[in-house]
Design an enzyme around this catalytic site. Structure first.
Site, PDB file in Angstrom:
ATOM      1  N   ARG A 224      48.189  47.947  37.515  1.00 50.52           N
ATOM      2  CA  ARG A 224      49.063  46.964  38.154  1.00 50.52           C
ATOM      3  C   ARG A 224      50.496  47.484  38.114  1.00 50.52           C
ATOM      4  O   ARG A 224      50.956  48.012  37.094  1.00 50.52           O
ATOM      5  CB  ARG A 224      48.979  45.608  37.443  1.00 50.52           C
ATOM      6  CG  ARG A 224      47.669  44.862  37.657  1.00 50.52           C
ATOM      7  CD  ARG A 224      47.534  44.392  39.107  1.00 50.52           C
ATOM      8  NE  ARG A 224      46.308  43.621  39.340  1.00 50.52           N
ATOM      9  CZ  ARG A 224      45.179  44.126  39.808  1.00 50.52           C
ATOM     10  NH1 ARG A 224      45.103  45.426  40.044  1.00 50.52           N
ATOM     11  NH2 ARG A 224      44.131  43.347  40.009  1.00 50.52           N
TER      12      ARG A 224
ATOM     13  N   HIS B 292      47.261  51.129  47.153  1.00 48.48           N
ATOM     14  CA  HIS B 292      46.406  50.237  46.366  1.00 48.48           C
ATOM     15  C   HIS B 292      44.950  50.366  46.836  1.00 48.48           C
ATOM     16  O   HIS B 292      44.296  49.382  47.205  1.00 48.48           O
ATOM     17  CB  HIS B 292      46.877  48.787  46.500  1.00 48.48           C
ATOM     18  CG  HIS B 292      46.412  47.911  45.359  1.00 48.48           C
ATOM     19  ND1 HIS B 292      47.175  46.885  44.855  1.00 48.48           N
ATOM     20  CD2 HIS B 292      45.261  47.909  44.633  1.00 48.48           C
ATOM     21  CE1 HIS B 292      46.518  46.269  43.878  1.00 48.48           C
ATOM     22  NE2 HIS B 292      45.353  46.885  43.734  1.00 48.48           N
TER      23      HIS B 292
ATOM     24  N   GLU C 100      55.249  45.624  45.575  1.00 48.21           N
ATOM     25  CA  GLU C 100      54.206  46.310  46.338  1.00 48.21           C
ATOM     26  C   GLU C 100      54.109  45.702  47.732  1.00 48.21           C
ATOM     27  O   GLU C 100      53.788  44.515  47.844  1.00 48.21           O
ATOM     28  CB  GLU C 100      52.873  46.170  45.605  1.00 48.21           C
ATOM     29  CG  GLU C 100      51.766  47.031  46.171  1.00 48.21           C
ATOM     30  CD  GLU C 100      50.501  46.977  45.323  1.00 48.21           C
ATOM     31  OE1 GLU C 100      50.556  47.405  44.159  1.00 48.21           O
ATOM     32  OE2 GLU C 100      49.493  46.474  45.817  1.00 48.21           O
TER      33      GLU C 100
END
Length: 358
Positions: free
Chosen positions: A269, A316, A297
């Site tokens: 994360r 991701h 992000e």
């Protein structure tokens, strides 16, 4: 819960020496309809329909309509996935027969809380299946990053000619042989990464405040505190959850502990790392980084991390994608079959784990 007729039928079959057919618990799917075919590709869907009595409407995206309430009233198993609405007290009240929530994805925390456990509902997750591609991606990042493939490829692309010995000499080390890899977090992914690292000639350090020394020995790693891991590792790979406790776990002070030449890999994360503090260390070339996640992000379009040759940023993508997603559905169906046969679930999520899982 079996009805009287089901119990009687089973007893009569046992007395006659025959094996009763497995129970098909009444099951409702709760997830985005757009992901159903990916999570349950044809072969997995066949197994699902053999194992469960799927209640219409076949996929719920909300729990408030009359049709949804009617389905919940008969539901014994909720088979959940990405996009599942919150399972709160009102939903549990509408599902008095509910005995299990089987999640065909990773974490259950966004939609499920303590109330389900207080009612004795079993909970299972396919996090272990999602860990497979993340761990594979991480191993690839470690191998390629240790070889300095990303900055050297950038140099090759820029010059259009082979590297020189001077290009190699500027790096503190090349390749994985003899390295120390620090794994932060003994999560599903972290443990799988540890197993994959056994194929390399490396030593492995592990930091996780919830793991015991005996378990670390079984994993074949050396358990240590975080600061020691950061100062002793050539590669640091992050596999901890995003919680209040772990936010900016690698802050300015701890990033400064990393040795020159360290490779930092984050497939967990983004908030685990203080992004702005990281900039100084990668801009100077002191460390390299592979970041599948960032904070924020995505990063702003003008952020300096985008254009650095020693930083690889991916979108991701380490978790299950495309044909990998079916692995999650297959695990969930395995759990459903075990439940139908009265066997314990292989991948339970326990109440005492909720506070420190992803």
């Amino acid at each position: 819960m079996r009805t009287t007729d089901e119990v009687s039928t089973g007893a009569e079959a046992a007395a006659s020496g025959t094996t009763p057919p497995p129970r098909r618990p009444r099951t409702v799917l709760a997830m985005h309809s757009s992901v159903v075919d990916e999570v349950f590709p044809p072969a997995v869907r066949v197994r699902l329909e053999d194992a469960a009595d799927i209640r219409p409407p076949h996929v719920l995206r909300e729990f408030t309509s009359p049709q949804a309430r009617a389905a919940l009233a008969e539901c014994e198993v909720l088979l959940t996935g990405w996009g599942c609405p919150p399972i709160d007290t009102s939903v549990l009240d509408a599902a008095p027969r509910l005995r299990a929530v089987i999640h065909a994805a990773g974490t259950v925390k966004p939609f499920l809380g303590r109330e389900a456990y207080e009612r004795g509902i079993a909970v299972s997750s396919a996090a272990a299946a999602n860990a497979v591609p993340v761990a594979e991606f991480t191993l690839a990042a470690i191998i390629m990053g240790a070889k300095r493939a990303f900055p050297l490829a950038h140099l090759f692309r820029t010059r259009r000619t082979h590297r020189t010995d001077a290009d190699l000499d500027r790096h503190h080390w090349l390749g994985t042989r003899g390295l120390t890899v620090g794994v932060v977090g003994a999560s599903h992914v972290g443990r799988r990464v540890v197993r994959l690292l056994r194929s390399l000639d490396v030593d492995v350090l592990l930091y996780d405040p919830y793991i015991e020394d005996t378990e670390a020995v079984l994993l074949g790693v050396t358990r240590t505190d975080l600061d020691t891991l950061l100062t002793a590792s050539d590669v640091v790979t992050l596999h901890a959850p995003d919680t209040d406790e772990t936010r900016q776990l690698l802050d300015a002070r701890r990033l400064a502990l990393l040795r020159p030449g360290t490779l930092l890999v984050n497939t967990a994360r983004g908030p685990l790392v203080d992004t702005e503090a990281l900039v100084e260390h990668v801009v100077s070339g002191r460390i390299d980084a592979v970041l599948d996640v960032t904070d924020p992000e995505p990063l702003p379009a003008d952020h300096p991390l985008w254009d650095l040759p020693n930083v690889l940023i991916t979108p991701h993508m380490a978790g299950a994608q495309g044909n990998e997603v079916g692995r999650l559905g297959a695990l969930a169906v395995d759990e459903l079959v075990r439940y139908a046969h009265g066997a314990p679930l292989n991948h339970p999520v326990r109440l005492d784990e909720l506070e420190h899982i992803a």
